[in-house]
Design an enzyme around this catalytic site. Structure first.
Site, short mmCIF file in Angstrom:
data_model
loop_
_atom_site.label_atom_id
_atom_site.label_comp_id
_atom_site.label_asym_id
_atom_site.label_seq_id
_atom_site.Cartn_x
_atom_site.Cartn_y
_atom_site.Cartn_z
N GLY A 63 2.83 2.63 10.63
CA GLY A 63 3.80 3.70 10.40
C GLY A 63 4.53 4.15 11.64
O GLY A 63 5.20 5.18 11.63
N GLU B 237 -6.64 4.98 7.94
CA GLU B 237 -6.45 6.40 7.60
C GLU B 237 -7.71 6.98 6.96
O GLU B 237 -8.03 8.15 7.16
CB GLU B 237 -5.21 6.56 6.71
CG GLU B 237 -3.94 6.33 7.51
CD GLU B 237 -2.77 5.76 6.73
OE1 GLU B 237 -2.78 5.79 5.48
OE2 GLU B 237 -1.83 5.25 7.38
N ASN C 102 0.87 -1.18 0.00
CA ASN C 102 0.00 0.00 0.00
C ASN C 102 0.91 1.23 0.00
O ASN C 102 1.49 1.56 1.03
CB ASN C 102 -0.88 -0.04 1.26
CG ASN C 102 -1.65 1.26 1.47
OD1 ASN C 102 -1.74 2.08 0.57
ND2 ASN C 102 -2.18 1.42 2.68
N LYS D 86 0.11 4.21 -0.19
CA LYS D 86 -0.53 5.41 0.38
C LYS D 86 -0.30 6.58 -0.60
O LYS D 86 -0.16 6.35 -1.79
CB LYS D 86 0.01 5.70 1.78
CG LYS D 86 -0.02 4.45 2.64
CD LYS D 86 0.21 4.70 4.08
CE LYS D 86 0.15 3.38 4.82
NZ LYS D 86 0.12 3.55 6.26
N SER E 186 3.72 -1.67 10.33
CA SER E 186 5.17 -1.68 10.49
C SER E 186 5.81 -3.03 10.20
O SER E 186 6.79 -3.41 10.84
CB SER E 186 5.56 -1.18 11.88
OG SER E 186 5.14 0.17 12.06
N GLU F 75 -5.02 -4.53 11.03
CA GLU F 75 -3.97 -3.51 11.14
C GLU F 75 -4.21 -2.70 12.42
O GLU F 75 -5.02 -1.75 12.40
CB GLU F 75 -4.02 -2.56 9.94
CG GLU F 75 -3.72 -3.24 8.62
CD GLU F 75 -3.19 -2.25 7.59
OE1 GLU F 75 -2.12 -2.51 7.05
OE2 GLU F 75 -3.84 -1.21 7.37
N HIS G 152 -9.42 1.34 5.20
CA HIS G 152 -8.11 1.55 5.83
C HIS G 152 -8.28 2.54 6.99
O HIS G 152 -9.08 3.47 6.91
CB HIS G 152 -7.12 2.10 4.80
CG HIS G 152 -5.72 2.11 5.33
ND1 HIS G 152 -5.27 3.09 6.18
CD2 HIS G 152 -4.70 1.24 5.18
CE1 HIS G 152 -4.02 2.81 6.52
NE2 HIS G 152 -3.65 1.70 5.92
P1 PGA Z 1 3.00 0.55 7.51
O1 PGA Z 1 1.50 0.72 6.94
O2 PGA Z 1 3.52 -0.76 6.99
O3 PGA Z 1 3.75 1.73 6.97
O4 PGA Z 1 2.89 0.55 9.00
C1 PGA Z 1 0.63 -0.36 6.81
C2 PGA Z 1 -0.68 0.08 6.25
O5 PGA Z 1 -1.14 1.17 6.64
O6 PGA Z 1 -1.30 -0.59 5.44
#
Ligand code: PGA
Length: 248
Positions: free
Chosen positions: A171, A95, A10, A12, A210, A165, A93
């Site tokens: 992140g 976010e 992803n 983003k 992460s 997640e 997601h």
């Molecule tokens: P990350 O994000 O691996 O940067 O923690 C995962 C995600 O949001 O899908």
């Protein structure tokens, strides 16, 4: 039940057009056949990445509109994504939920639209740090999944993908331990199994938050973790390839 692992990247809102060619070239010839791989770039780069990806690597989008075609300025429909060659689409997601106020009901509508267009939805669920500390993790993730089950039926998870997640791990460099993640995955699968045991047994459950090359293997070794949804580490070809290798 053997499930083919899936590792989905992803991006983003990161990258530029050049990254599509760079990552596609690096993936060519570098992946094992035992793992499915997908990449979800920002909308403007779907075509360039789709054209460049080696055969077998799936293309996905990071979001989709909850309506079909029509007067929804700025939105992109599931039919359009399918038309561009997408196989996957991420829905719900954290976010999107946090910054754009997406409710469980809206996420369920997006999931349905994706299914209708023949896409494989990757439904994200996960608790915030405050919810975890309050002991609400199980209730939150089950509720997020069950809203979709109630709207679409448990059968709609046939070939769908669920991604756990934990919001506090995205992140941040923090990850759920393999055991913590496994416990939530087993709960989600077990909950779906009450209404659709065969669908639940086949459903791929990804862990995200992460995931890096150096922590992926013990996560993917858990019985109910069938791969990962990879954010930051999917922007670096070597790191992403190493994560894919850890999955199969
Ligand atoms: P990350 O994000 O691996 O940067 O923690 C995962 C995600 O949001 O899908």
């Amino acid at each position: 039940m053997t499930r083919t692992p899936l590792v989905a990247g992803n991006w983003k809102m990161n990258g530029r057009r050049g990254l599509a060619g760079e990552i596609a070239a690096a993936l060519t010839g570098s992946l094992s056949e035992n793992v499915e791989v997908a990449l979800c770039p920002p909308y403007p780069y779907l075509v360039a990445l789709g054209d460049a990806l080696p055969a077998g690597v799936g293309l996905g989008a990071q979001d989709v509109c909850d309506h079909q075609d029509g007067a929804f300025t700025g939105e992109v429909s599931a039919e359009m994504l399918a038309d561009l060659g997408c196989r996957y689409v991420i829905v719900g997601h954290s976010e999107r939920r946090e910054y754009y106020g997406e409710s469980d009901d809206l996420v369920a509508s997006k999931f349905l639209r994706a299914r209708e267009a023949g896409l494989v939805p990757i439904l994200c669920v996960g608790e915030t740090l405050r919810q975890r500390e309050a002991g609400d993790t199980e209730q939150v993730v089950v509720q997020q999944m069950m809203t979709v089950v109630e709207a679409a039926g448990a059968g709609a998870f046939e070939n769908a993908v669920l991604a756990y997640e934990p919001v506090w791990a995205i992140g941040t460099g923090l990850t759920a331990s393999p055991e913590e993640a496994q416990a939530v995955h087993a709960l989600l699968r077990g909950t779906l199994a009450k209404s659709a045991p065969e669908v639940a047994a086949k459903m791929r459950l990804l862990y995200g938050g992460s995931v890096k090359a150096d922590n992926a293997a013990p996560l993917f070794a858990q019985p109910d973790i069938d791969g990962g949804l990879i954010g930051g580490a999917s922007l670096k070809a070597d790191e992403f390839i190493a994560i894919c290798r850890a999955a199969g």
